[in-house]
Design a protein around this motif. Structure first.
Motif, PDB file in Angstrom:
ATOM      1  N   ASN A   1      34.541  14.398  -0.737  1.00 53.33           N
ATOM      2  CA  ASN A   1      33.288  15.125  -0.562  1.00 53.33           C
ATOM      3  C   ASN A   1      32.604  15.433  -1.890  1.00 53.33           C
ATOM      4  OD1 ASN A   1      31.546  16.517   1.503  1.00 53.33           O
ATOM      5  ND2 ASN A   1      31.955  18.260   0.155  1.00 53.33           N
ATOM      6  N   SER A   2      33.393  15.630  -2.956  1.00 49.05           N
ATOM      7  CA  SER A   2      32.803  15.936  -4.262  1.00 49.05           C
ATOM      8  C   SER A   2      32.085  14.719  -4.852  1.00 49.05           C
ATOM      9  CB  SER A   2      33.878  16.413  -5.239  1.00 49.05           C
ATOM     10  OG  SER A   2      34.871  15.425  -5.420  1.00 49.05           O
ATOM     11  N   GLN A   3      32.467  13.521  -4.412  1.00 44.79           N
ATOM     12  CA  GLN A   3      31.822  12.306  -4.896  1.00 44.79           C
ATOM     13  C   GLN A   3      30.583  11.955  -4.067  1.00 44.79           C
ATOM     14  OE1 GLN A   3      36.159  10.358  -5.507  1.00 44.79           O
ATOM     15  NE2 GLN A   3      34.483   8.947  -5.870  1.00 44.79           N
ATOM     16  N   LYS A   4      30.732  12.089  -2.763  1.00 44.40           N
ATOM     17  CA  LYS A   4      29.618  11.807  -1.860  1.00 44.40           C
ATOM     18  C   LYS A   4      29.865  12.533  -0.552  1.00 44.40           C
ATOM     19  CE  LYS A   4      27.774   7.771  -1.792  1.00 44.40           C
ATOM     20  NZ  LYS A   4      27.471   6.331  -1.595  1.00 44.40           N
ATOM     21  N   SER A   5      28.924  13.369  -0.170  1.00 45.30           N
ATOM     22  CA  SER A   5      29.088  14.120   1.067  1.00 45.30           C
ATOM     23  C   SER A   5      29.074  13.172   2.260  1.00 45.30           C
ATOM     24  CB  SER A   5      27.988  15.164   1.223  1.00 45.30           C
ATOM     25  OG  SER A   5      26.740  14.525   1.475  1.00 45.30           O
ATOM     26  N   LEU A   6      29.717  13.604   3.342  1.00 48.26           N
ATOM     27  CA  LEU A   6      29.766  12.779   4.549  1.00 48.26           C
ATOM     28  C   LEU A   6      28.358  12.562   5.108  1.00 48.26           C
ATOM     29  CD1 LEU A   6      32.061  11.462   6.188  1.00 48.26           C
ATOM     30  CD2 LEU A   6      31.912  13.393   7.755  1.00 48.26           C
ATOM     31  N   ALA A   7      27.549  13.613   5.069  1.00 43.64           N
ATOM     32  CA  ALA A   7      26.171  13.506   5.560  1.00 43.64           C
ATOM     33  C   ALA A   7      25.399  12.473   4.752  1.00 43.64           C
ATOM     34  CB  ALA A   7      25.490  14.862   5.497  1.00 43.64           C
ATOM     35  N   GLN A   8      25.590  12.476   3.443  1.00 44.21           N
ATOM     36  CA  GLN A   8      24.907  11.502   2.587  1.00 44.21           C
ATOM     37  C   GLN A   8      25.380  10.084   2.902  1.00 44.21           C
ATOM     38  OE1 GLN A   8      25.522  12.153  -1.609  1.00 44.21           O
ATOM     39  NE2 GLN A   8      24.439  10.281  -2.198  1.00 44.21           N
ATOM     40  N   PHE A   9      26.683   9.931   3.122  1.00 44.33           N
ATOM     41  CA  PHE A   9      27.227   8.609   3.441  1.00 44.33           C
ATOM     42  C   PHE A   9      26.599   8.065   4.717  1.00 44.33           C
ATOM     43  CE2 PHE A   9      30.417   6.286   5.996  1.00 44.33           C
ATOM     44  CZ  PHE A   9      30.518   5.135   5.223  1.00 44.33           C
TER      45      PHE A   9
END
Length: 272
Positions: free
Chosen positions: A209-217
Motif C-alpha cells: 500500500n505504501s508503494q501504490k494504493s489498491l484504489a490507485q491500482f
C-alpha cells in the motif's frame, strides 16, 4: 562474500563444506578445490531447492571466502608454495558450527533438514575436531559445546518460524474470504469499482500500500480486467496459491513435530 550473492544465500552448504573439509584433510589441510567439491556435493543432497540441481561456485568466490576466514582468525593458511592449503582454527570451528546451528530460519525450508542432519549425524566427529585443534580442552569449552548441540532448541526455533508463517498465511486466506464477501455485497448494491477498491483498501490493507494504493491500482487498469479480478481472480488466488502453500507449511510442521518427538520422545506435543 557479498551479502547479496547466491553463495551467501546458500551459506549453509559452505559452512558444512568447511567443517567437512577440515574433518577429511585435518592433517595436511584442505585446498580450494576440496572445499568447492564438498559445497557442490552437499548442495546436491538438497538439489530440489536449487536451480541447477547443485550450487556452482566460482574459484574466486571460494578464495575470497577463505581469505575472509583467515583474516578473522578462523582459518590458517599452512602452505605458501603451490596450491595453498587451509586449516580451521578452534575458534573458526566453533564459529562456523554456531553459524550452522543458530542459522536464522528461512526459506527454502528444506535447508533446515540438511543442517539438522549435519549436526545430529556428525556431532561426535565435530567435537573431536574441536578437541584436536589445541593442546587443551577445558571443561568450560565442553559445556559450551554441549549447550550448542541443543537439537531441541534447533527444532523448536524452526517450528516457531514455520508456525508464524503459517499463521500469517491463514490470516491472508481469511481476509481474502472476507474481501470476497464484501465484493459480492457491494456488487449487489451497485457500487463502482472505485468504491469497492477503496472499501477493500480501508478494511483489508495490503503490504504494498505504501508503494501504490489498491484504489490507485484498480484505477489504472482496464475495467474488464478490474471486474475479472474482483469477481473471479480473488477466489482463484486463494484456492490456487495460498491454500496449497498453507498445506505445505502444515506438512512441514507435522514433520518437524515427528522429528522433535524422535529427538526427545517425552516432549511430544501438537504443533498446530
Amino acid at each position: 562474500m557479498r551479502k547479496d550473492s547466491n553463495l551467501e544465500h546458500n551459506n549453509i552448504f559452505v559452512i558444512a563444506a568447511c567443517l567437512g573439509a577440515q574433518a577429511i584433510f585435518s592433517t595436511e589441510g584442505f585446498r580450494q578445490k576440496d572445499l568447492k567439491f564438498l559445497i557442490e556435493m552437499f548442495s546436491n543432497w538438497v538439489d530440489i531447492t536449487l536451480k541447477d540441481r547443485v550450487l556452482f561456485v566460482h574459484n574466486t568466490q571460494i578464495m575470497r571466502y577463505l581469505h575472509h576466514l583467515t583474516a578473522e582468525g578462523f582459518a590458517q593458511k599452512i602452505t605458501r608454495k603451490g596450491q595453498p592449503r587451509f586449516r580451521l582454527t578452534r575458534v573458526g570451528l566453533i564459529t562456523l558450527l554456531t553459524q550452522l546451528i543458530e542459522r536464522p530460519p528461512q526459506f527454502p525450508l528444506e535447508h533446515f533438514f540438511f543442517g539438522f542432519h549435519m549436526v545430529e549425524t556428525y556431532r561426535n566427529q565435530i567435537e573431536m575436531l574441536v578437541k584436536s585443534e589445541g593442546q587443551q580442552f577445558p571443561s568450560a569449552l565442553k559445556i559450551e559445546l554441549d549447550a550448542l548441540f541443543d537439537l531441541q532448541k534447533m527444532i523448536d526455533q524452526q517450528i516457531a518460524y514455520v508456525r508464524i508463517e503459517h499463521k500469517k498465511l491463514k490470516q491472508r486466506i481469511a481476509d481474502s474470504e472476507e474481501v470476497e464477501k464484501l465484493v459480492k455485497k457491494m456488487r449487489i448494491d451497485k457500487k463502482s469499482i472505485k468504491e469497492i477498491s477503496s472499501a477493500i483498501e480501508k478494511q483489508y490493507p495490503y503490504d504494498l500500500n505504501s508503494q501504490k494504493s489498491l484504489a490507485q491500482f484498480y484505477n489504472e487498469i482496464p475495467k474488464p480486467i478490474a471486474d475479472w479480478i474482483l469477481d473471479s481472480a480473488i477466489t482463484k488466488r486463494r484456492e490456487q496459491i495460498w491454500n496449497p502453500i498453507a498445506k505445505i507449511l502444515e506438512t512441514h510442521l507435522e514433520i518437524l513435530e515427528r522429528l522433535r518427538e524422535a529427538s526427545h520422545p517425552k516432549k511430544g506435543s501438537k504443533v498446530l
